[in-house]
Design a protein around this motif. Structure first.
Motif, PDB file in Angstrom:
ATOM      1  N   GLY A 178      60.871  49.974 -15.904  1.00  0.00           N
ATOM      2  CA  GLY A 178      61.179  50.414 -14.543  1.00  0.00           C
ATOM      3  C   GLY A 178      60.093  51.350 -14.046  1.00  0.00           C
ATOM      4  O   GLY A 178      58.952  51.296 -14.488  1.00  0.00           O
ATOM      5  N   LYS A 179      60.432  52.245 -13.146  1.00  0.00           N
ATOM      6  CA  LYS A 179      59.441  53.162 -12.581  1.00  0.00           C
ATOM      7  C   LYS A 179      59.134  54.266 -13.577  1.00  0.00           C
ATOM      8  O   LYS A 179      59.997  55.081 -13.902  1.00  0.00           O
ATOM      9  N   PRO A 180      57.888  54.351 -14.062  1.00  0.00           N
ATOM     10  CA  PRO A 180      57.538  55.394 -15.027  1.00  0.00           C
ATOM     11  C   PRO A 180      57.661  56.789 -14.416  1.00  0.00           C
ATOM     12  O   PRO A 180      57.474  56.979 -13.214  1.00  0.00           O
ATOM     13  N   PHE A 181      57.952  57.764 -15.260  1.00  0.00           N
ATOM     14  CA  PHE A 181      58.098  59.128 -14.780  1.00  0.00           C
ATOM     15  C   PHE A 181      56.808  59.640 -14.126  1.00  0.00           C
ATOM     16  O   PHE A 181      56.850  60.430 -13.175  1.00  0.00           O
ATOM     17  N   LEU A 182      55.667  59.173 -14.615  1.00  0.00           N
ATOM     18  CA  LEU A 182      54.386  59.594 -14.046  1.00  0.00           C
ATOM     19  C   LEU A 182      54.340  59.322 -12.544  1.00  0.00           C
ATOM     20  O   LEU A 182      53.723  60.073 -11.789  1.00  0.00           O
ATOM     21  N   ASN A 183      55.012  58.256 -12.113  1.00  0.00           N
ATOM     22  CA  ASN A 183      54.976  57.863 -10.702  1.00  0.00           C
ATOM     23  C   ASN A 183      55.951  58.644  -9.832  1.00  0.00           C
ATOM     24  O   ASN A 183      55.993  58.442  -8.618  1.00  0.00           O
ATOM     25  N   THR A 184      56.743  59.507 -10.418  1.00  0.00           N
ATOM     26  CA  THR A 184      57.707  60.277  -9.629  1.00  0.00           C
ATOM     27  C   THR A 184      57.180  61.660  -9.280  1.00  0.00           C
ATOM     28  O   THR A 184      57.842  62.399  -8.544  1.00  0.00           O
ATOM     29  N   ARG A 185      56.021  62.020  -9.798  1.00  0.00           N
ATOM     30  CA  ARG A 185      55.489  63.357  -9.592  1.00  0.00           C
ATOM     31  C   ARG A 185      54.553  63.400  -8.387  1.00  0.00           C
ATOM     32  O   ARG A 185      53.708  62.510  -8.221  1.00  0.00           O
ATOM     33  N   PRO A 186      54.684  64.401  -7.525  1.00  0.00           N
ATOM     34  CA  PRO A 186      53.749  64.534  -6.403  1.00  0.00           C
ATOM     35  C   PRO A 186      52.338  64.799  -6.922  1.00  0.00           C
ATOM     36  O   PRO A 186      52.152  65.324  -8.024  1.00  0.00           O
ATOM     37  N   VAL A 187      51.337  64.426  -6.125  1.00  0.00           N
ATOM     38  CA  VAL A 187      49.952  64.557  -6.553  1.00  0.00           C
ATOM     39  C   VAL A 187      49.111  65.109  -5.410  1.00  0.00           C
ATOM     40  O   VAL A 187      49.287  64.743  -4.250  1.00  0.00           O
ATOM     41  N   ALA A 207      35.685  58.170  -1.552  1.00  0.00           N
ATOM     42  CA  ALA A 207      36.989  57.964  -0.915  1.00  0.00           C
ATOM     43  C   ALA A 207      37.930  59.131  -1.188  1.00  0.00           C
ATOM     44  O   ALA A 207      38.623  59.616  -0.288  1.00  0.00           O
ATOM     45  N   PHE A 208      37.968  59.621  -2.422  1.00  0.00           N
ATOM     46  CA  PHE A 208      38.849  60.735  -2.747  1.00  0.00           C
ATOM     47  C   PHE A 208      38.358  62.044  -2.140  1.00  0.00           C
ATOM     48  O   PHE A 208      39.162  62.906  -1.789  1.00  0.00           O
ATOM     49  N   SER A 209      37.051  62.185  -2.013  1.00  0.00           N
ATOM     50  CA  SER A 209      36.518  63.400  -1.400  1.00  0.00           C
ATOM     51  C   SER A 209      37.024  63.556   0.029  1.00  0.00           C
ATOM     52  O   SER A 209      37.314  64.670   0.490  1.00  0.00           O
ATOM     53  N   LYS A 210      37.184  62.440   0.729  1.00  0.00           N
ATOM     54  CA  LYS A 210      37.681  62.477   2.106  1.00  0.00           C
ATOM     55  C   LYS A 210      39.166  62.862   2.172  1.00  0.00           C
ATOM     56  O   LYS A 210      39.659  63.252   3.228  1.00  0.00           O
ATOM     57  N   LEU A 211      39.872  62.730   1.039  1.00  0.00           N
ATOM     58  CA  LEU A 211      41.299  63.087   0.988  1.00  0.00           C
ATOM     59  C   LEU A 211      41.513  64.494   0.431  1.00  0.00           C
ATOM     60  O   LEU A 211      42.656  64.892   0.189  1.00  0.00           O
ATOM     61  N   HIS A 212      40.441  65.237   0.261  1.00  0.00           N
ATOM     62  CA  HIS A 212      40.537  66.574  -0.329  1.00  0.00           C
ATOM     63  C   HIS A 212      41.591  67.426   0.379  1.00  0.00           C
ATOM     64  O   HIS A 212      41.631  67.519   1.599  1.00  0.00           O
ATOM     65  N   GLY A 213      42.484  68.024  -0.431  1.00  0.00           N
ATOM     66  CA  GLY A 213      43.518  68.903   0.103  1.00  0.00           C
ATOM     67  C   GLY A 213      44.807  68.211   0.473  1.00  0.00           C
ATOM     68  O   GLY A 213      45.818  68.889   0.723  1.00  0.00           O
ATOM     69  N   GLN A 214      44.815  66.889   0.486  1.00  0.00           N
ATOM     70  CA  GLN A 214      46.027  66.168   0.860  1.00  0.00           C
ATOM     71  C   GLN A 214      46.967  66.017  -0.335  1.00  0.00           C
ATOM     72  O   GLN A 214      46.537  65.905  -1.484  1.00  0.00           O
ATOM     73  N   THR A 215      48.261  65.994  -0.027  1.00  0.00           N
ATOM     74  CA  THR A 215      49.292  65.831  -1.053  1.00  0.00           C
ATOM     75  C   THR A 215      50.079  64.553  -0.779  1.00  0.00           C
ATOM     76  O   THR A 215      50.387  64.242   0.376  1.00  0.00           O
ATOM     77  N   PHE A 216      50.400  63.821  -1.842  1.00  0.00           N
ATOM     78  CA  PHE A 216      51.170  62.585  -1.743  1.00  0.00           C
ATOM     79  C   PHE A 216      52.419  62.697  -2.608  1.00  0.00           C
ATOM     80  O   PHE A 216      52.436  63.429  -3.607  1.00  0.00           O
ATOM     81  N   GLN A 217      53.452  61.982  -2.220  1.00  0.00           N
ATOM     82  CA  GLN A 217      54.712  62.040  -2.967  1.00  0.00           C
ATOM     83  C   GLN A 217      54.578  61.479  -4.377  1.00  0.00           C
ATOM     84  O   GLN A 217      55.258  61.902  -5.294  1.00  0.00           O
ATOM     85  N   SER A 218      53.696  60.506  -4.549  1.00  0.00           N
ATOM     86  CA  SER A 218      53.462  59.934  -5.870  1.00  0.00           C
ATOM     87  C   SER A 218      52.110  59.235  -5.862  1.00  0.00           C
ATOM     88  O   SER A 218      51.489  59.047  -4.802  1.00  0.00           O
ATOM     89  N   LEU A 219      51.652  58.839  -7.033  1.00  0.00           N
ATOM     90  CA  LEU A 219      50.385  58.125  -7.146  1.00  0.00           C
ATOM     91  C   LEU A 219      50.413  56.807  -6.376  1.00  0.00           C
ATOM     92  O   LEU A 219      49.392  56.360  -5.861  1.00  0.00           O
TER      93      LEU A 219
END
Length: 325
Positions: free
Chosen positions: A276-285, A306-318
Motif C-alpha cells: 500500500g502507501k509507504p509511510f515515507l510518502n505520508t511525510r511532508p517535504v 528544477a529543484f533549485s527553482k522550488l527552493h523554500g516550497q513545502t509539499f504534503q508528500s513526495l
C-alpha cells in the motif's frame, strides 16, 4: 556512536532464521524461503542490539561515494555473478540441498567478467587474492558512474561532478517530522553508502515522479530513524509492520554501537512488500537549496536546476512534487 551509513558490510537478520520448503518471496528462482524465528541472532545480542539505532530500510539500489580519478564519485552497485555453467551447478545445489552454504566455487573461473574499474566492496573476503561470493552466489562490488553514463543515467541525475554536489533526501534539519530535499557536497558523503530511490528504480514502490518527470534521490543509509522506539521482539515487530501506519516500510536496519548492522525485511516475517502507501510518502517535504543556488545557476543538470527553482516550497508528500513545464 559512529556516523551511520559509512560502511560496506554484510547485514545479517536480527533474528535467527530457518529455511522453509517453499519458493522465496523475494529472490526469483530460489526454491526455498528464509524466514525469521522468534529467537534473536546471537551476534545481535553480543552487539547489544537493544541499544542500537533503528532506521528505515529503503527499497532502491545501493550506492557508494569514494574517490575516482582524483575526485569524489558516485559508485553504482554491480554484483559479480556466476557464469552460465557455474549458475547451473549453483541452482542445482540449492534445489537439492535447500541451502546456500557448502557449495564449492572455482573463484578464478566461475564468475562473469566485470569492467576494469570494478572494485569489490570492503567487506568481501578474499581467498588467494580472489573475492569470495556471499550466500546468494554474488560478489558485491562497485563501478564508478561516469557523468555521461547511459547504463547508469538515473544515478547520473542525482550528482553533478562539475559543482561536486549530490541530490539528497533526508530528515529536515528544523522539523524531524518532515523530510527535506537538498544539495550535499560530495566531499561530505565520502566513504558513505546511500540508497538511490525513485521513478525508475525497483518498480518505484514509493510512487515518485512519472515517466514525463522522473524523480530520483540519494538517501544516506541510517538517515531515516524509526521513531517508535520498538523493542527487538518478534511478535511486537510483526504487529507493527503489519498494522501500524509507521510500519509500512520495507524493513528495519539496526546500527549497533560496535558498528555491526542487523536487519529485518518484511519477507522475513512473511509480510508482502510493497504494502500500500509507504509511510515515507505520508511525510511532508520541504525543498532547501540555500547556500548552493548560485552554483546551480550554471549547472547543466536538469534535476538540480528544477529543484533549485522550488527552493523554500513545502509539499504534503513526495508524490505531490510538481515542476513547471
Amino acid at each position: 556512536m559512529r556516523r551511520l551509513g559509512t560502511v560496506q558490510q554484510k547485514i545479517s537478520c536480527v533474528f535467527r532464521t530457518e529455511v522453509q520448503d517453499k519458493p522465496s518471496g523475494k529472490r526469483e528462482a530460489q526454491p526455498f524461503h528464509v524466514a525469521a524465528t522468534e529467537n534473536l541472532n546471537l551476534s545481535a545480542l553480543e552487539s547489544d542490539i537493544h541499544s542500537a539505532v533503528a532506521t528505515e530500510k529503503l527499497d532502491g539500489t545501493c550506492c557508494y561515494i569514494s574517490k575516482y580519478k582524483g575526485k569524489q564519485f558516485l559508485w553504482a552497485r554491480l554484483d559479480r555473478k556466476p557464469n552460465k555453467q557455474a549458475d547451473k551447478r549453483w541452482k542445482k545445489f540449492q534445489s537439492s540441498q535447500k541451502t546456500s552454504t557448502g557449495f564449492m566455487w572455482n573463484l578464478k573461473e566461475d564468475f562473469k567478467d566485470v569492467p576494469d574499474n570494478w572494485i569489490p566492496a570492503h567487506s568481501v573476503p578474499h581467498i588467494d587474492g580472489c573475492p569470495v561470493p556471499d550466500d546468494h552466489g554474488h560478489i558485491l562490488g562497485w563501478v564508478p558512474v561516469e557523468w555521461n553514463s547511459k547504463q547508469y543515467c538515473w544515478h547520473s541525475s542525482v550528482v553533478d561532478y562539475e559543482i561536486e554536489l549530490a541530490l539528497v533526501l533526508q530528515p529536515d534539519r528544523e522539523d524531524e517530522d518532515m523530510l527535506e530535499i537538498t544539495c550535499v557536497p560530495l566531499s561530505e558523503l565520502q566513504d558513505q553508502t546511500l540508497e538511490l530511490i525513485g521513478t525508475n528504480i525497483n518498480g518505484n514502490p514509493y510512487g515518485l515522479g512519472s515517466k514525463k518527470q522522473p524523480l530520483h534521490f540519494l538517501v544516506p543509509h541510517g538517515a531515516i530513524h524509526v521513531r517508535d522506539a520498538l523493542p527487538v521482539n518478534y511478535t511486537q515487530l510483526h504487529t507493527w509492520l503489519s498494522e501500524a501506519d509507521r510500519g509500512k516500510v520495507e524493513g528495519i536496519v539496526w546500527h549497533c554501537n560496535n558498528g555491526a548492522l542487523f536487519k529485518l525485511h518484511r519477507h522475513h516475517v512473511n509480510l508482502k512488500w510493497p504494502c500500500g502507501k509507504p509511510f515515507l510518502n505520508t511525510r511532508p517535504v520541504v525543498i532547501r537549496f540555500d547556500g548552493h543556488r548560485e552554483q546551480l545557476d550554471g549547472s547543466c543538470q536538469g534535476m538540480f536546476s528544477a529543484f533549485s527553482k522550488l527552493h523554500g516550497q513545502t509539499f504534503q508528500s513526495l508524490e505531490d512534487i510538481l515542476f513547471d513545464d
